[in-house]
Every structure is written in structure tokens, then in C-alpha cells.
Write a protein that holds these residues in place. Structure first.
Motif, PDB file in Angstrom:
ATOM      1  N   LEU A 233       0.818  -1.216   0.000  1.00 18.93           N
ATOM      2  CA  LEU A 233       0.000   0.000   0.000  1.00 18.93           C
ATOM      3  C   LEU A 233       0.851   1.266   0.000  1.00 18.93           C
ATOM      4  N   GLY A 234       1.931   1.241  -0.768  1.00 19.46           N
ATOM      5  CA  GLY A 234       2.728   2.440  -0.956  1.00 19.46           C
ATOM      6  C   GLY A 234       3.763   2.724   0.108  1.00 19.46           C
ATOM      7  N   HIS A 235       3.910   1.862   1.109  1.00 20.34           N
ATOM      8  CA  HIS A 235       4.951   2.078   2.110  1.00 20.34           C
ATOM      9  C   HIS A 235       5.740   0.797   2.300  1.00 20.34           C
ATOM     10  N   SER A 236       6.982   0.951   2.732  1.00 17.85           N
ATOM     11  CA  SER A 236       7.883  -0.198   2.914  1.00 17.85           C
ATOM     12  C   SER A 236       8.207  -0.372   4.392  1.00 17.85           C
ATOM     13  N   GLU A 237       8.610  -1.592   4.731  1.00 11.91           N
ATOM     14  CA  GLU A 237       8.914  -1.943   6.119  1.00 11.91           C
ATOM     15  C   GLU A 237      10.066  -2.927   6.128  1.00 11.91           C
ATOM     16  N   GLN A 238      11.003  -2.720   7.044  1.00  4.69           N
ATOM     17  CA  GLN A 238      12.150  -3.614   7.183  1.00  4.69           C
ATOM     18  C   GLN A 238      11.951  -4.513   8.392  1.00  4.69           C
ATOM     19  N   LEU A 239      12.116  -5.818   8.164  1.00  6.60           N
ATOM     20  CA  LEU A 239      11.964  -6.819   9.214  1.00  6.60           C
ATOM     21  C   LEU A 239      13.285  -7.554   9.380  1.00  6.60           C
ATOM     22  N   SER A 240      13.700  -7.730  10.615  1.00  8.35           N
ATOM     23  CA  SER A 240      14.963  -8.414  10.898  1.00  8.35           C
ATOM     24  C   SER A 240      14.694  -9.831  11.391  1.00  8.35           C
ATOM     25  N   PHE A 241      15.636 -10.707  11.146  1.00 10.31           N
ATOM     26  CA  PHE A 241      15.543 -12.103  11.592  1.00 10.31           C
ATOM     27  C   PHE A 241      16.952 -12.608  11.863  1.00 10.31           C
ATOM     28  N   ASP A 242      17.032 -13.642  12.667  1.00 15.63           N
ATOM     29  CA  ASP A 242      18.308 -14.313  12.911  1.00 15.63           C
ATOM     30  C   ASP A 242      18.044 -15.741  13.349  1.00 15.63           C
ATOM     31  N   GLY A 243      19.081 -16.542  13.275  1.00 15.99           N
ATOM     32  CA  GLY A 243      18.961 -17.941  13.650  1.00 15.99           C
ATOM     33  C   GLY A 243      20.322 -18.609  13.643  1.00 15.99           C
ATOM     34  N   TYR A 244      20.373 -19.787  14.240  1.00 17.25           N
ATOM     35  CA  TYR A 244      21.601 -20.571  14.307  1.00 17.25           C
ATOM     36  C   TYR A 244      21.370 -21.911  13.621  1.00 17.25           C
ATOM     37  N   GLN A 245      22.403 -22.406  12.988  1.00 20.00           N
ATOM     38  CA  GLN A 245      22.296 -23.713  12.332  1.00 20.00           C
ATOM     39  C   GLN A 245      23.664 -24.380  12.301  1.00 20.00           C
ATOM     40  N   TYR A 246      23.613 -25.710  12.362  1.00 23.71           N
ATOM     41  CA  TYR A 246      24.831 -26.520  12.292  1.00 23.71           C
ATOM     42  C   TYR A 246      25.017 -27.014  10.865  1.00 23.71           C
ATOM     43  N   VAL A 247      26.261 -26.965  10.417  1.00 22.16           N
ATOM     44  CA  VAL A 247      26.602 -27.467   9.094  1.00 22.16           C
ATOM     45  C   VAL A 247      27.675 -28.534   9.275  1.00 22.16           C
ATOM     46  N   ASP A 248      27.400 -29.717   8.758  1.00 17.32           N
ATOM     47  CA  ASP A 248      28.370 -30.809   8.810  1.00 17.32           C
ATOM     48  C   ASP A 248      29.377 -30.594   7.675  1.00 17.32           C
ATOM     49  N   CYS A 249      30.582 -30.255   8.021  1.00 18.13           N
ATOM     50  CA  CYS A 249      31.593 -29.969   7.012  1.00 18.13           C
ATOM     51  C   CYS A 249      32.378 -31.212   6.590  1.00 18.13           C
ATOM     52  N   ARG A 250      31.975 -32.370   7.057  1.00 15.15           N
ATOM     53  CA  ARG A 250      32.651 -33.613   6.649  1.00 15.15           C
ATOM     54  C   ARG A 250      31.705 -34.555   5.931  1.00 15.15           C
ATOM     55  N   SER A 251      30.616 -34.909   6.559  1.00 16.88           N
ATOM     56  CA  SER A 251      29.597 -35.757   5.958  1.00 16.88           C
ATOM     57  C   SER A 251      28.284 -35.532   6.681  1.00 16.88           C
ATOM     58  N   ASN A 252      27.217 -35.796   5.994  1.00 16.52           N
ATOM     59  CA  ASN A 252      25.898 -35.602   6.589  1.00 16.52           C
ATOM     60  C   ASN A 252      24.926 -36.538   5.891  1.00 16.52           C
ATOM     61  N   THR A 253      24.130 -37.215   6.680  1.00 17.56           N
ATOM     62  CA  THR A 253      23.159 -38.154   6.116  1.00 17.56           C
ATOM     63  C   THR A 253      21.735 -37.632   6.197  1.00 17.56           C
ATOM     64  N   THR A 254      21.479 -36.596   7.004  1.00 17.35           N
ATOM     65  CA  THR A 254      20.120 -36.098   7.170  1.00 17.35           C
ATOM     66  C   THR A 254      19.822 -34.933   6.235  1.00 17.35           C
TER      67      THR A 254
END
Length: 263
Positions: A233-254
């Protein structure tokens, strides 16, 4: 001779009877007696009505005839008494009340449907990742695809115009991503955004964790934070978000990802 004198006396007597008993002061205009014209449409005139009122003024518009010419009826102004029924149409209060109620109802509905409501943005986690180990520089290249959930609580659609994301390892920024004209979300709808961030980890400790075979768990904790710009409707809004996640840097089955090691 006697007959002539008799006629003169009769005319004098008639003239005396036609004179008013009480004399009136003022000009000839003030002595004009209000009257009621009941004549029809004679000689192209419309009837004009005056009521007996000692405080009324002489009608100059009708030119003393008590009638208004037809060719001047669109140019002349008529004086209507305040008590005239034409000024008091029936059910006026009802119509005005209905108009006010309808206007208030429409305004309330417009405010209810157009009033801005909250837009919820949440980090849904990792979708897939591609890990590349560079032994020469002892660095880790991550290409992660993440999921973002958007929930629109408005009764009108919104557009996601800008997405800015940063990936941090502890307190160090290792990757950035910026995307424009992302997507649009319908009224009271939800949507998912998939975005990819390329990151580079240049840390010997993390590299050893990912490559040392004696360690069974090869996970890297990444901090995702960003801003989402929405317009509606002619106006803008900024929304912030954050989160944490694990990344398997060797192998991952899931979580599906591929591993490439450069020699």
C-alpha cells in the motif's frame, strides 16, 4: 337642471365612499396593499402569491402585477416562507441518519481491512549445503541454501523487495548475500524463500575439526542474521531475523549436501 345636480351629488357620494376611513402615511409604495393573485396563465404570466402581512415589503419582481413572466422564471428568485412544507420534506432525518450510518460503516470496514498488521519472518533452517575443502590455503568454502518463512497477517498482499543476509562464525562475518525482487505473499498467506549464501572459513582450528578423521562429529555452528524489506500500500517496512544452524563440514546423512576436496 335638477337631474344634473342629482347626478353630481351621486358621483361625489360614491367618491367619498371609496376613500379610506383612516389615512395612511408614507409613500405610494408603502401604501400598496398585499394581495393574493389567483389568475391563471394569462398573457404568458405565472401566478405569484402574496400573503397579508403588515410587515411585508412591496414585491418589485412581479412589477405590481402579482405574476412573474414565464421568460424570466429561471432568472428570478422566489421568497418561500420558512414554514413552507417544501422546506420540510418528509423523512429528512431518516435519510440523513442512514447516510451517516452508511458512511461510518464503510469507513470502519476500510480501516479494518486496510489497517497494517504484523508480518512474521522466521529462519526455518538449512535446506542443503556444498562444502569444499582447500588444503593449500587450509580454508573451507561453504555454499549453504537456507529457508525463510514469511507469514502475512494483512488483508492485502505484500511484496518482498529486498533480502540482505550475513553469515557469521562466532563473531566473524564469513559470507554475505543480497537479493532484490524476491517474491510476493497474498492476503493472509504464507510463503517460503530459499536463498543461498557463499561463505569462506579461514580458521585453522575449524579446518582441523572438519578434516581430522579421529573426530566423529564435524559440525560448524553458523549464525544467520539478515533484514527483509516488504512493501504494501505504498509504504515499505524492514523486518529483521536471525537464527543458528549446524553445518556438517565432513559428511551428513540427514541434510543433502555434497563434499568436494581439492588437492
Amino acid at each position: 337642471m335638477g337631474e344634473t345636480i342629482s347626478k353630481l351629488r351621486s358621483m361625489a357620494h360614491q367618491k367619498h365612499e371609496s376613500e379610506p376611513i383612516l389615512a395612511r402615511d408614507g409613500s405610494e409604495e408603502d401604501r400598496t396593499t398585499p394581495y393574493v393573485s389567483i389568475n391563471g396563465n394569462e398573457n404568458g404570466y405565472l401566478p405569484y402569491v402574496e400573503t397579508e402581512n403588515h410587515g411585508s415589503t412591496y414585491c418589485h419582481t412581479c412589477q405590481g402585477t402579482g405574476r412573474i413572466p414565464k421568460d424570466q422564471r429561471n432568472e428570478l428568485v422566489a421568497l418561500i416562507p420558512y414554514s413552507d412544507q417544501r422546506l420540510q420534506p418528509s423523512r429528512t432525518k431518516l435519510y440523513v441518519s442512514l447516510a451517516v450510518v452508511i458512511c461510518l460503516l464503510l469507513s470502519s470496514l476500510a480501516i479494518f481491512f486496510l489497517f497494517p498488521r504484523s508480518i512474521v519472518v522466521t529462519h526455518a533452517g538449512l535446506n542443503s549445503s556444498v562444502v569444499t575443502l582447500a588444503t593449500s590455503s587450509q580454508s573451507i568454502n561453504l555454499s549453504t541454501t537456507n529457508v525463510l518463512n514469511i507469514s502475512n497477517g494483512n488483508f492485502h498482499g505484500i511484496g518482498v523487495t529486498q533480502l540482505d543476509v550475513e553469515v557469521l562464525l562466532v563473531a566473524t562475518v564469513i559470507g554475505k548475500s543480497s537479493t532484490s525482487n524476491v517474491t510476493s505473499v497474498g492476503p493472509l498467506g504464507t510463503s517460503q524463500i530459499y536463498y543461498t549464501v557463499n561463505s569462506t572459513i579461514k580458521d585453522n582450528t575449524t579446518y582441523n575439526i572438519c578434516t581430522w578423521s579421529k573426530i566423529k562429529v564435524h559440525n560448524v555452528l553458523l549464525h544467520i542474521q539478515g533484514t527483509l524489506t516488504c512493501s504494501s500500500l505504498g509504504h515499505s517496512e524492514q523486518l529483521s531475523f536471525d537464527g543458528y544452524q549446524y553445518v556438517d563440514c565432513r559428511s551428513n546423512t540427514t541434510i543433502p549436501h555434497s563434499l568436494h576436496q581439492l588437492r
